[in-house]
Design an enzyme around this catalytic site. Structure first.
Site, PDB file in Angstrom:
ATOM      1  N   ASP A   4       0.833   5.412   2.104  1.00 44.71           N
ATOM      2  CA  ASP A   4      -0.417   5.232   3.228  1.00 44.71           C
ATOM      3  C   ASP A   4      -0.613   6.520   2.508  1.00 44.71           C
ATOM      4  O   ASP A   4      -1.211   6.989   2.564  1.00 44.71           O
ATOM      5  CB  ASP A   4       0.864   6.087   4.613  1.00 44.71           C
ATOM      6  CG  ASP A   4       1.831   5.419   4.946  1.00 44.71           C
ATOM      7  OD1 ASP A   4       1.599   3.699   5.064  1.00 44.71           O
ATOM      8  OD2 ASP A   4       2.593   5.282   5.333  1.00 44.71           O
ATOM      9  N   HIS A  56       1.329  -1.577  -0.113  1.00 46.22           N
ATOM     10  CA  HIS A  56      -0.053   0.221  -0.401  1.00 46.22           C
ATOM     11  C   HIS A  56       0.828   0.968  -0.178  1.00 46.22           C
ATOM     12  O   HIS A  56       2.231   1.196   0.108  1.00 46.22           O
ATOM     13  CB  HIS A  56      -0.751  -0.056   0.821  1.00 46.22           C
ATOM     14  CG  HIS A  56       0.002  -0.045   2.794  1.00 46.22           C
ATOM     15  ND1 HIS A  56       0.541  -0.484   3.504  1.00 46.22           N
ATOM     16  CD2 HIS A  56      -0.088   0.969   3.198  1.00 46.22           C
ATOM     17  CE1 HIS A  56       1.301  -0.203   3.769  1.00 46.22           C
ATOM     18  NE2 HIS A  56       1.075   0.812   4.373  1.00 46.22           N
ATOM     19  N   ARG A  96       5.932   6.128  13.950  1.00 44.35           N
ATOM     20  CA  ARG A  96       5.728   6.419  13.012  1.00 44.35           C
ATOM     21  C   ARG A  96       4.988   7.904  12.719  1.00 44.35           C
ATOM     22  O   ARG A  96       3.831   8.379  13.472  1.00 44.35           O
ATOM     23  CB  ARG A  96       4.579   5.030  12.022  1.00 44.35           C
ATOM     24  CG  ARG A  96       5.151   5.435  10.070  1.00 44.35           C
ATOM     25  CD  ARG A  96       3.518   5.319   9.542  1.00 44.35           C
ATOM     26  NE  ARG A  96       2.534   5.526   9.461  1.00 44.35           N
ATOM     27  CZ  ARG A  96       1.645   4.837   9.246  1.00 44.35           C
ATOM     28  NH1 ARG A  96       1.281   4.395   8.274  1.00 44.35           N
ATOM     29  NH2 ARG A  96       0.378   5.584   9.328  1.00 44.35           N
ATOM     30  N   HIS A 154       4.880  -0.154  -0.206  1.00 52.17           N
ATOM     31  CA  HIS A 154       5.545  -0.323   0.812  1.00 52.17           C
ATOM     32  C   HIS A 154       4.872  -1.543   1.774  1.00 52.17           C
ATOM     33  O   HIS A 154       3.104  -1.943   1.982  1.00 52.17           O
ATOM     34  CB  HIS A 154       6.142  -0.398   2.167  1.00 52.17           C
ATOM     35  CG  HIS A 154       4.994   1.108   2.607  1.00 52.17           C
ATOM     36  ND1 HIS A 154       4.339   1.735   2.225  1.00 52.17           N
ATOM     37  CD2 HIS A 154       4.721   0.260   4.282  1.00 52.17           C
ATOM     38  CE1 HIS A 154       3.704   2.640   3.121  1.00 52.17           C
ATOM     39  NE2 HIS A 154       4.242   2.211   5.060  1.00 52.17           N
TER      40      HIS A 154
END
Length: 299
Positions: A122, A120, A290, A275
């Site tokens: 983000d 995907h 993150r 990723h």
């Protein structure tokens, strides 16, 4: 680039840091060695970092012993930060940080343990998908835990010309909910979404091929995790085309596999890459922090 660099003016007089940009022997990616993000970064050094990010799409900043506040401050140099819909896994006192972890304390998960199990980009399910994400290693397993990155510029360029022309005008729907219940069935600790959370992630329609707003390069912009259908195509035709694009977009010749080292900070461009988390054995602990930078409307 001017708009980005203007955010760095407050540190314009900071001393230069002698760091190196070392491209990987891989289709994509480079490491930054010798830079300390905990120290002020002047405008010239920041410009080098920004240029390297555009050139290599994923940067690995080695040995960054930074606090959550320093992680947030550095991320914000590139733009405003996203607050993830899973507020349950925000770092306490730092809502800009999403905890990515398989660790459980008192029987409860401290973070999102199955993040990235499908390829995907983000936040592609929002009208303004992410510019980039920065993931900082806190605790790493002794085996497993790698992250794979696939260059979607290379994927686009490798398509046959007739397929490029076919998909160039197409748009696709992206939905955060596409595989959410499937993931909950496998991982019951993944929280049930409230109606308020569902309202935050209404599906968005994006171009199948997007143009990078800073470099002008085209990239595929569909993913197995979030893309549900090609707008205007019969379901069967849409499913077949998406399956073909999904398989093509992650061929080995487009992929860099990152094996994490302690204190790595990895910054990838969601406009250029997809990723995937390769997975961690259940009995080994893994935790990363993150941040995600808000991007602009794809075109």
């Amino acid at each position: 680039m001017t708009a980005v660099l203007s955010r760095a003016t407050s540190t314009a007089e900071a001393p230069a840091q002698p760091f190196e940009v070392r491209p990987f022997d891989a289709p994509v990616g480079a490491e930054i060695v010798g830079l300390d993000i905990a120290e002020p970064i002047n405008a010239a050094d920041f410009q080098r970092i920004h240029r390297a990010h555009l050139d290599h799409h994923v940067l690995v900043f080695r040995d960054q012993r930074i606090t959550p506040a320093q992680h947030i401050d550095f991320s914000r140099r590139f733009g405003p930060l996203e607050i993830h819909v899973l507020h349950q896994f925000q770092l306490k006192n730092h809502p800009e940080i999403l905890i990515v972890s398989n660790i459980k304390e008192n029987g409860e998960p401290i973070g999102l343990g199955d993040a990235g199990v499908y390829w995907h980009s983000d936040i592609s399910y929002k009208p303004h998908p992410s510019l980039g994400s920065l993931l900082h290693a806190q605790e790493l397993p002794s085996e497993g835990g790698d992250t794979l990155f696939a260059d979607q510029h290379l994927a686009w360029e490798a398509l046959p010309a007739e397929l490029q022309q076919r998909i160039l005008p197409l748009k696709a729907e992206h939905s955060y909910l596409a595989k959410y219940e499937e993931l909950r069935a496998k991982n019951p600790w993944r929280p049930k979404l409230s109606q308020a959370q569902i309202d935050q992630v209404a599906p968005a329609v994006q171009p199948v091929v997007r143009t990078h707003p800073e470099t002008g390069r085209k990239a595929l912009f569909v993913s197995e995790h979030f893309t549900t259908r090609i707008v205007g195509l019969p379901q069967g035709e849409s499913d077949a085309l998406l399956a073909e694009l999904f398989a093509h977009s992650v061929k080995p010749e487009f992929v860099y596999r990152h094996a994490w080292a302690p204190h790595d900070l990895v910054f990838w461009d969601n406009r250029s890459l997809m990723h995937l988390a390769a997975g961690t054995p259940d009995h080994l602990r893994r935790r990363l922090n993150r941040t995600t930078i808000v991007g602009d409307t794809p075109f």
